[in-house]
Design an enzyme around this catalytic site. Structure first.
Site, short mmCIF file in Angstrom:
data_model
loop_
_atom_site.label_atom_id
_atom_site.label_comp_id
_atom_site.label_asym_id
_atom_site.label_seq_id
_atom_site.Cartn_x
_atom_site.Cartn_y
_atom_site.Cartn_z
CG ASP A 101 2.65 6.48 15.75
OD1 ASP A 101 1.58 6.44 16.40
OD2 ASP A 101 2.70 6.78 14.55
CG HIS A 106 4.34 -1.29 11.50
ND1 HIS A 106 4.00 -1.15 10.19
CD2 HIS A 106 4.48 -0.05 11.98
CE1 HIS A 106 3.93 0.13 9.89
NE2 HIS A 106 4.22 0.82 10.95
N GLY A 134 6.28 0.61 1.42
CA GLY A 134 7.55 1.14 0.92
C GLY A 134 7.52 2.66 0.88
CB SER A 135 9.82 5.20 -0.41
OG SER A 135 9.92 4.99 -1.80
CG HIS A 149 8.00 -1.75 9.71
ND1 HIS A 149 9.36 -1.69 9.53
CD2 HIS A 149 7.61 -0.49 10.00
CE1 HIS A 149 9.77 -0.45 9.72
NE2 HIS A 149 8.74 0.30 10.00
N GLY A 150 8.60 -2.50 6.53
CA GLY A 150 8.68 -1.44 5.52
C GLY A 150 9.98 -1.56 4.78
CE LYS A 197 5.25 13.55 3.27
NZ LYS A 197 5.13 13.20 4.69
#
Lengths: 489, 139
Positions: free
Chosen positions: A101, A337, A387-388, A412-413, A488
């Site tokens: 990606d 990212h 984040g989530s 990145h997360g 989502k």
């Protein structure tokens, strides 16, 4: 190797949150590997990370260290959270160091609305974006372009969008590299990739991709001065965060070049440590072809997020019956990212051109960096860490220490820690949706199964990740953002 | 014989399949099925439209990689969900007839949009019962 638990015994602590595996750890390592994390994160780190970060350390032309950020986990070839810089003359470029990606990234937009005003409309907003920003398997977008226009978009990225009415001129300077990578060449992209991507502009995708309405609570504004410069100035201010990439277009380019590179490693005498860790000399024809095709995908991803920003402004205007300008819907920043770029860095006291691979890691340039626009010259580059969908995200800022230590790079997360099948065994999508709604987070997904797989408990603690970055000094927290509504993919 | 199973703890963020078949044709069909079932609930997908795939490769592993990648390509190009495949392999060339229908978000129960077939642990091997393959997909 991936079955062992805990970090390898050769791992040495360099400082509070920096850990090192020496070149003696694995035959062929040219530089040591450095892994960032608090002790808690290191103890729980996916063992695959140690194998992959040291595989990367064996690739020709690597400079200083092979890094993994605190949100790291096992990936293909490089770990997710991987950072590596290679000499442009003697080093390589690796599709495994970027990911399928290409230019997956984050975009953050502000409003001048507070959560009190937005709360009654959260469902309407989510339902609107669920329609106007198509998500899920094989989704088609609403931007209709022909092959020539697609070629232009691959070269011009976000600029193409602005010229065609999808956004504001100021959006460009608020995008990494002004939303355009200069060395894109559509001739290096297969017809297949073009056919796969042409209908996907303005789509979200699936997996961990999302469009989220968030709130900056007063207690979560960590650096008030910089937050205000980034456009977050009022307690309970509402912002919108987007996480997505280059869709099937980038995935196909990744697939095409993985096959091409598999065939050329032998020709260049590069050891194959993992079939996903394919690479070619950066200066070779194959290396340059991939670099130019990758840039096309990166530009498509910038354009994709730019069109999504346009939809966000349209959606808010419709729901609140006010113009986006009146709601001050400025972009804070858009940052990639999953990308590789030639940059200048100091290596052992010398200024040097290197191709920096960031795979699940974010550029974090400091104040006064020449690539930053005037609005962020004094503050440094905004860094967006997603984040989530349950626990929230962070806005940070780049630092000089990142330039010195990690080739201007940060995390990145929050990073996954539980497999998708384990997550969906623990909770059903519809139950999670209800639970989240009870906690004040309204979520809608194209896939109930996908929703369960993205549950908050499947991720590392983002606070621990951000704490690592803060202690290491490779970026500085500005605002913590709480989720309130989420589309989502 | 089981058609395929999901391998746990191989790919934290992604999905790994171990696929079985008594011959190569069946192995390829079952690998395709793993991809189809990961994309959507097939009980709601109908066999309305046919598509065909023809491929040649240097070896059987490359052929499987290219076949599954072609399915992902068609999924995006035509916004399509597949339900069934019929594969004929002769040496290193493949002819497949596939069927399914256009994606309809109202009607179909979608699952994961697979980004790519990876080469991580990718293999095709002969077993005493036929063939086995390992395929890890990026989601």
């Amino acid at each position: 190797m991936e079955q062992q638990s805990g970090p390898p015994k050769e791992l040495k602590q360099v400082s509070e949150v920096v850990w090192e595996l020496p070149t003696s750890y694995k035959k062929g390592m040219l530089v040591p590997a450095r892994i960032y994390g608090t002790k808690k994160l290191i103890d729980a780190m996916d063992p695959g990370v140690y194998n992959q970060v040291t595989n990367v350390a064996c690739l020709p032309g690597i400079q200083k260290y092979s890094y993994c950020m605190p949100d790291g986990h096992w990936g293909y070839g490089f770990p997710i959270g991987g950072v590596a810089a290679f000499d442009v003359d003697t080093g390589v470029i690796s599709p495994g160091g970027i990911g399928f990606d290409i230019n997956c990234g984050m975009r953050l937009v502000t409003t001048n609305l507070t959560i009190k005003e937005v709360e009654p409309k959260l469902k309407e907003l989510v339902n609107t974006f669920f329609q106007t920003v198509p998500s899920g398997v094989g989704a088609k977008g609403f931007v209709k372009i022909n092959n020539n226009q697609f070629n232009e978009l691959m070269v011009d990225g976000s600029k193409w969008c602005i010229e065609n009415g999808y956004g504001w001129k100021e959006d460009l300077e608020r995008t990494e590299g002004y939303g355009k990578i200069d060395w894109a060449d559509p001739a290096k992209v297969s017809d297949k990739a073009k056919q796969r991507g042409i209908k996907q502009i303005g789509t979200l995708g699936s997996g961990n991709h999302y469009l989220e309405v968030q709130v900056a609570q007063a207690a979560n504004i960590i650096d008030e001065e910089i937050a205000a410069k980034f456009g977050i100035h009022t307690p309970d201010q509402v912002v919108i965060m987007v996480h997505c990439g280059s869709r099937g277009f980038g995935h196909q380019i990744g697939t095409d070049y993985l096959r091409i590179f598999s065939g050329v490693m032998k020709k260049y005498n590069i050891p194959v440590l993992d079939r996903e860790l394919t690479c070619a000399p950066f200066a070779s024809d194959e290396g340059q072809d991939y670099y130019k095709a990758m840039a096309c995908a990166a530009n498509m991803a910038f354009a994709n997020r730019q069109v999504i920003l346009h939809r966000i402004r349209e959606g808010f205007s419709k729901v609140f019956n006010r113009s986006a300008e009146a709601m001050e819907m400025h972009m804070v920043y858009d940052v990639a990212h999953n990308v590789a770029k030639v940059e200048e860095h100091d290596v052992d006291g010398k200024r040097k051109k290197v191709v920096v691979h960031r795979k699940g890691s974010t550029r974090a340039f400091p104040p006064n960096h020449p690539e930053l626009p005037s609005i962020y010259k004094k503050t440094g580059q905004p860094v967006i860490i997603g984040g989530s969908m349950e626990t929230g995200s962070y806005l940070l800022v780049g630092t000089e220490k990142a330039m010195e230590d990690t080739f201007g790079t940060t995390a990145h997360g929050s990073g996954r820690t539980m497999s998708r099948s384990a997550a969906k065994r623990q909770i059903r999508g519809d139950k999670l949706q209800k639970d989240m709604e009870n906690r004040g987070i309204y979520v809608k997904s194209a896939s109930m199964q996908g929703l369960a797989e993205e549950a908050g408990f499947a991720y590392k603690d983002i606070n621990e990740v951000v704490e690592t970055l803060k202690i290491a000094g490779i970026s500085k927290p500005v605002v913590q953002l709480r989720p309130r509504a989420n589309v989502k993919g | 014989m089981k058609k395929y199973k999901v391998l746990e703890d191989v790919a934290i963020a992604d999905i790994a399949f171990e696929i079985y078949g008594k011959n190569l044709n069946e192995l390829f069909e079952n690998a395709a099925l793993a991809i189809f079932e990961e994309s959507a609930d097939l009980s709601k997908v109908e066999n309305k439209e046919k598509k065909s795939i023809k491929l040649n490769a240097d070896n059987v592993e490359d052929l499987l990689y290219d076949f599954l990648s072609e399915i992902l390509f068609l999924k995006d190009k035509d916004s399509f969900l597949f339900k069934k495949s019929n594969v004929k392999i002769d040496k290193n060339s493949l002819k497949a007839e596939l069927s399914g229908e256009q994606i309809d978000r109202e009607k179909h129960e979608l699952r994961n949009d697979i980004k790519a077939i990876t080469l991580h642990m990718f293999k095709v091997e002969k077993t005493k019962d036929g063939y086995k393959a390992v395929v890890v997909v990026d989601v």
